[in-house]
Every structure is written in C-alpha cells, then in structure tokens.
Design a protein around this motif. Structure first.
Motif, mmCIF file in Angstrom:
data_model
loop_
_atom_site.group_PDB
_atom_site.id
_atom_site.type_symbol
_atom_site.label_atom_id
_atom_site.label_comp_id
_atom_site.label_asym_id
_atom_site.label_seq_id
_atom_site.Cartn_x
_atom_site.Cartn_y
_atom_site.Cartn_z
ATOM 1 N N TYR A 73 0.642 -0.601 -0.231
ATOM 2 C CA TYR A 73 0.503 0.106 -0.112
ATOM 3 C C TYR A 73 1.213 1.178 -0.023
ATOM 4 O O TYR A 73 2.183 1.193 0.273
ATOM 5 N N VAL A 74 -0.227 2.325 -0.498
ATOM 6 C CA VAL A 74 0.763 3.352 -0.202
ATOM 7 C C VAL A 74 -0.247 4.657 0.938
ATOM 8 O O VAL A 74 -0.824 4.631 0.921
ATOM 9 N N SER A 75 0.342 5.387 1.682
ATOM 10 C CA SER A 75 0.134 6.608 2.118
ATOM 11 C C SER A 75 0.192 8.132 1.733
ATOM 12 O O SER A 75 0.678 8.244 0.344
ATOM 13 N N VAL A 76 -1.293 8.466 1.397
ATOM 14 C CA VAL A 76 -2.127 9.419 0.433
ATOM 15 C C VAL A 76 -1.889 10.905 1.974
ATOM 16 O O VAL A 76 -2.873 10.523 2.606
ATOM 17 N N ARG A 77 -1.274 11.874 1.294
ATOM 18 C CA ARG A 77 -1.018 13.076 2.507
ATOM 19 C C ARG A 77 -1.755 14.156 2.105
ATOM 20 O O ARG A 77 -1.640 14.602 0.439
ATOM 21 N N VAL A 78 -2.868 14.902 2.372
ATOM 22 C CA VAL A 78 -3.688 15.212 1.793
ATOM 23 C C VAL A 78 -4.078 16.882 2.673
ATOM 24 O O VAL A 78 -4.422 16.127 3.717
ATOM 25 N N ARG A 79 -4.627 17.787 2.541
ATOM 26 C CA ARG A 79 -4.840 19.166 2.756
ATOM 27 C C ARG A 79 -6.527 18.999 3.240
ATOM 28 O O ARG A 79 -6.921 18.906 2.034
ATOM 29 N N MET A 80 -6.780 18.649 4.131
ATOM 30 C CA MET A 80 -8.232 19.186 4.562
ATOM 31 C C MET A 80 -8.084 20.232 4.614
ATOM 32 O O MET A 80 -7.743 20.954 4.531
ATOM 33 N N PRO A 81 -10.161 20.467 4.086
ATOM 34 C CA PRO A 81 -10.136 22.095 4.017
ATOM 35 C C PRO A 81 -10.333 23.266 4.724
ATOM 36 O O PRO A 81 -10.090 24.286 5.525
ATOM 37 N N ASP A 82 -10.293 22.559 6.179
ATOM 38 C CA ASP A 82 -9.221 23.027 7.819
ATOM 39 C C ASP A 82 -8.074 23.300 7.821
ATOM 40 O O ASP A 82 -7.711 24.014 8.698
ATOM 41 N N GLY A 83 -6.602 22.809 6.879
ATOM 42 C CA GLY A 83 -6.368 22.957 6.977
ATOM 43 C C GLY A 83 -4.811 22.320 7.547
ATOM 44 O O GLY A 83 -4.092 21.872 7.358
ATOM 45 N N VAL A 84 -5.447 20.950 7.623
ATOM 46 C CA VAL A 84 -4.968 20.012 9.128
ATOM 47 C C VAL A 84 -4.733 18.927 7.612
ATOM 48 O O VAL A 84 -5.669 18.404 7.251
ATOM 49 N N HIS A 85 -3.621 17.879 7.476
ATOM 50 C CA HIS A 85 -2.816 17.444 6.816
ATOM 51 C C HIS A 85 -3.135 15.544 7.520
ATOM 52 O O HIS A 85 -3.254 15.698 8.766
ATOM 53 N N GLN A 86 -4.285 15.258 6.766
ATOM 54 C CA GLN A 86 -4.529 13.816 6.855
ATOM 55 C C GLN A 86 -4.089 12.771 6.310
ATOM 56 O O GLN A 86 -3.500 12.872 5.067
ATOM 57 N N LEU A 87 -3.786 11.280 6.355
ATOM 58 C CA LEU A 87 -3.241 10.363 5.653
ATOM 59 C C LEU A 87 -3.942 9.176 5.976
ATOM 60 O O LEU A 87 -4.468 8.761 6.526
ATOM 61 N N ARG A 88 -3.885 8.533 4.948
ATOM 62 C CA ARG A 88 -4.890 7.168 4.878
ATOM 63 C C ARG A 88 -3.810 6.715 4.152
ATOM 64 O O ARG A 88 -2.657 6.841 2.715
ATOM 65 N N GLN A 89 -4.461 4.673 4.091
ATOM 66 C CA GLN A 89 -3.078 4.629 3.319
ATOM 67 C C GLN A 89 -4.295 3.519 2.175
ATOM 68 O O GLN A 89 -5.666 3.635 2.888
ATOM 69 N N TYR A 90 -4.172 3.119 1.426
ATOM 70 C CA TYR A 90 -4.550 2.682 0.005
ATOM 71 C C TYR A 90 -3.606 1.521 -1.002
ATOM 72 O O TYR A 90 -2.548 1.712 -0.937
ATOM 73 N N SER A 91 -4.178 0.628 -1.086
ATOM 74 C CA SER A 91 -3.256 -0.868 -1.694
ATOM 75 C C SER A 91 -3.149 -0.850 -2.973
ATOM 76 O O SER A 91 -4.404 0.412 -3.751
ATOM 77 N N LEU A 92 -1.742 -0.638 -3.690
ATOM 78 C CA LEU A 92 -1.978 -1.025 -4.860
ATOM 79 C C LEU A 92 -2.646 -1.502 -5.577
ATOM 80 O O LEU A 92 -2.541 -2.687 -5.296
#
Length: 400
Positions: free
Chosen positions: A191-210
């Motif tokens: 899997y990879v971690s995906v790092r995104v910036r949320m609307p409130d400015g906080v970054h969140q990580l989630r894992q998704y399998s290739l």
C-alpha cells in the motif's frame, strides 16, 4: 531478551495492566495531543482517534508483545512487529517520537494504576517498552534503507493521469511520478500512504493498496468512499472523490506493507470482500505479467455485482491465467453475474488444497469468519495471511 526479574514482574502485573490498557491509552493520547497538537497534522488519523480504533490497536499491540516475551523469553517477536513497522515508515514516524511516546505513555500508566506502579514494576514495563521500541526502530531503519528514503520523509509528488469511476462509490486514480523519474519499487500486495490537506488546513493520511501491477510506471489506487450511515463519513475518501481529477497532484509515500505475494509455487487463494479486492488484483496483475502457471483460486464477496469494484479486471486476469478460477458471492442481484452465488461466502464445498497460501483482505468480521472456515477445512494457520485497512484490531480484540 527480557530479564528474569522483569519477566516475573510482567507476569504478575500483566492482568492488571492489560485490564487498564484502554483507560491508559485513552489518557495517553489525550495528554499527548493536548501538549503536542501538531501530531494530528499529518501523522495521526483523527477519525481513528475519534472512534477509539487507534487506542484499541495500541493497547492490543502492547499486550501481545508483552505476552509474547513471556511465552518465548529467548526470542524477540519481530514478526509480530513487522506490520507496525511498515505502517510507521509509511506515515513518517521518526526515532525521537518513541521517546515522546514513552514520556506520555508511562505518565498515563502511573496516573491510572497509582501506587501499584512501584519503581520495580515501572522498570520492568520500561524494559518491555524499549525492547518493543528498539525492535521497531531497527526494522524501520532497514525498511527506509531498502526504500531509499530518509526516516520521516517517505513522500513524493504524483500526477493523476486518469480518473476512472469503478462503481457508484469507488474510483480508481492512475498516477505517474510528477518528476518523471522511475516509480519506486513495489511488491504485489503493498500500500501507499496518501497525504492530503483538509479544508480546515490539517493534513490527514490514509493508506490505499496498489491495485495495479507493482512494476508499472503508472500506478493505480482504488478508493472507496466511506459513507456515514450513522457514523462519521470518511473525510479523506470523500475529499478525493469530490475533488481529485486528471492533472491534479497527490502526495504519496513509497510503497510499504508486509503482506505481499510469496515467491513459492504453492497453490494460491486470494480471498476478499468489498474494497479488500485491491491488493488481490495487484497480485493477479503480477502473476499475469509473469505468465504464471501457479494454481490460483480467487474468492470474493460483495453486496452486489454493481458494488464489486474491479470486477471486470479480476475476470480478465483470471481468464489470462491458465490455472486460475474465480467464485463470487453477492448478497443481492447475484443473477447479474453468471456463476456467482447468493449470500455470504461459504468455503466448505470448495476443497482448497491443504498446502495453499491464503491471503485475506476485507472487513475484520469477514476475515475472522473466513479464517475459521479455512482452519476447519484443514488449512494451517501459518498459511493464512491477512491485510487490515486502518488500525489492526485483530490483536486488540484477541487480547481484550
């Protein structure tokens, strides 16, 4: 590994500590985040914090590690920690954070257990903690070296080259490294971690399998939107569904994960439910690319054929493998997929080979039930491997 003196104290206090771990970890996280709120920005999943899943997973891992040290005092249970180590490097954990965790965790233990935590008891649990932390630090350093990334910096920018709607709730994103350099090495099932910036400015990580062939330059992740249905909806999956289009950039870690396709010729069973099909499709892609003659059984359960993500890909890949077969189960509308069965997955009549290598991925309740069926059918427990999306609550529930 664990000193005899400490082992005696851990054995005597494990029931009390284990019984209080939920309260301990609750206090630990609350205090640590209150004093270090920056950890919630790009490190910890706040959804798992709110649900208590992360707290339960931490408690389960500590109890399981301590129990393993007592059961086999001459060995260090590195295999038990491999899943944690892979997750840590995929989210950017660094060595210094173990000292920070130690500070707040042991303060919480003392607060909850009070006078029961004598200096000798504290020293024994301190030994357990640093044995666990040392093993993780060593594994994580090796993983970073193999992946050619600096600890805490597994990130790279990728460009979305195509967006594909798979089902009403599932989208695939095909991605290419934005810098044009070769894609990092991956293994089927990772899997990879995906790092995104949320609307409130906080970054969140989630894992998704290739969900693509691991060697491809263009990689695919397949994201199921987590709807609320009475609970908080998945904030990252919904953001990706709403906003991510071809041409956009996305921050991904290099691939990690210890549940990967083995290198043997043993019969193979890929067993999944729902979005758990994604690592299985990656494994099928690899086998097809190698024109494998390995015996492969693909088993999948879903709500309906319309909800079955990557169904066409799965059928195409199974058809391309000379010794592969597939069986699907659907809770409704099974007639829309010829040869499928109605209801929940039932393995008793399938007669899987006793030496099969089995991979499980899907909801925890599904995997527990299927694993029980496999063991009843004669598959050795050592041959069954599982992947969990999110905190690993299998150990947490087993040690509760």
């Amino acid at each position: 590994m664990l000193s005899a003196e400490s082992a005696a104290l851990i054995r005597a206090t494990l029931p009390a500590v284990g019984g209080a771990l939920d309260e301990i970890t609750t206090r630990f996280y609350a205090t640590m985040f209150a004093e270090h709120p920056e950890l919630l920005d790009g490190m910890f999943n706040r959804g798992n914090q709110a649900s208590g899943a992360q707290r339960r997973a931490l408690a389960g891992s500590i109890a399981a590690f301590a129990g393993s040290l007592l059961a086999e005092p001459g060995t260090r249970p590195d295999a038990l920690l491999a899943r944690i180590a892979h997750k840590h490097v995929a989210v950017g954990v660094t060595d210094d954070q173990y000292t920070l965790v130690h500070k707040y965790l042991f303060a919480a233990i003392t607060d909850v257990l009070g006078e029961a935590v004598t200096p000798d008891v504290a020293a024994a649990w301190d030994e357990v903690y640093w044995l666990m932390a040392g093993a993780l630090i060593a594994q994580e350093a090796r993983l970073c070296l193999e992946a050619q990334v600096r600890p805490g910096h597994p990130w790279r920018q990728w460009t979305v080259v195509e967006r594909r709607d798979e089902t009403a709730d599932t989208v695939s994103f095909l991605l290419r490294p934005s810098d044009g350099a070769p894609a990092p090495r991956a293994r089927a099932g990772q899997y990879v971690s995906v790092r995104v910036r949320m609307p409130d400015g906080v970054h969140q990580l989630r894992q998704y399998s290739l969900s693509s062939a691991p060697g491809d330059q263009v990689r695919r992740i397949t994201v199921k939107r987590v709807r609320g249905n009475g609970a908080p909806e998945g904030e990252v999956s919904n953001l990706l569904h709403r906003t991510l289009e071809a041409g956009d950039e996305l921050t991904l870690s290099v691939p990690f994960g210890d549940v990967v396709l083995d290198e043997t010729d043993a019969p193979l069973a890929l067993v999944s439910a729902g979005i758990g099909c994604t690592p299985m499709v990656s494994m099928l892609e690899r086998l097809t690319g190698e024109t494998s003659t390995r015996s492969v059984t693909v088993l999948h359960a879903d709500r309906s054929p319309a909800d079955h993500a990557l169904r066409a890909d799965t059928k195409r890949l199974v058809d391309a493998l000379p010794e592969a077969r597939a069986q699907f189960w659907y809770e409704r509308d099974a007639a829309e997929e010829p040869g499928s069965r109605t209801g929940l997955m039932e393995l008793d009549a399938l007669e899987l080979p006793a030496d099969a290598s089995v991979y499980l991925c899907g909801p925890l309740s599904f995997m527990r039930e299927v694993r029980s069926q496999l063991l009843r059918g004669g598959i050795p427990a050592r041959n069954v491997r599982y992947e969990v999306f999110g905190p690993d609550l299998w150990l947490a529930d087993a040690t509760a």
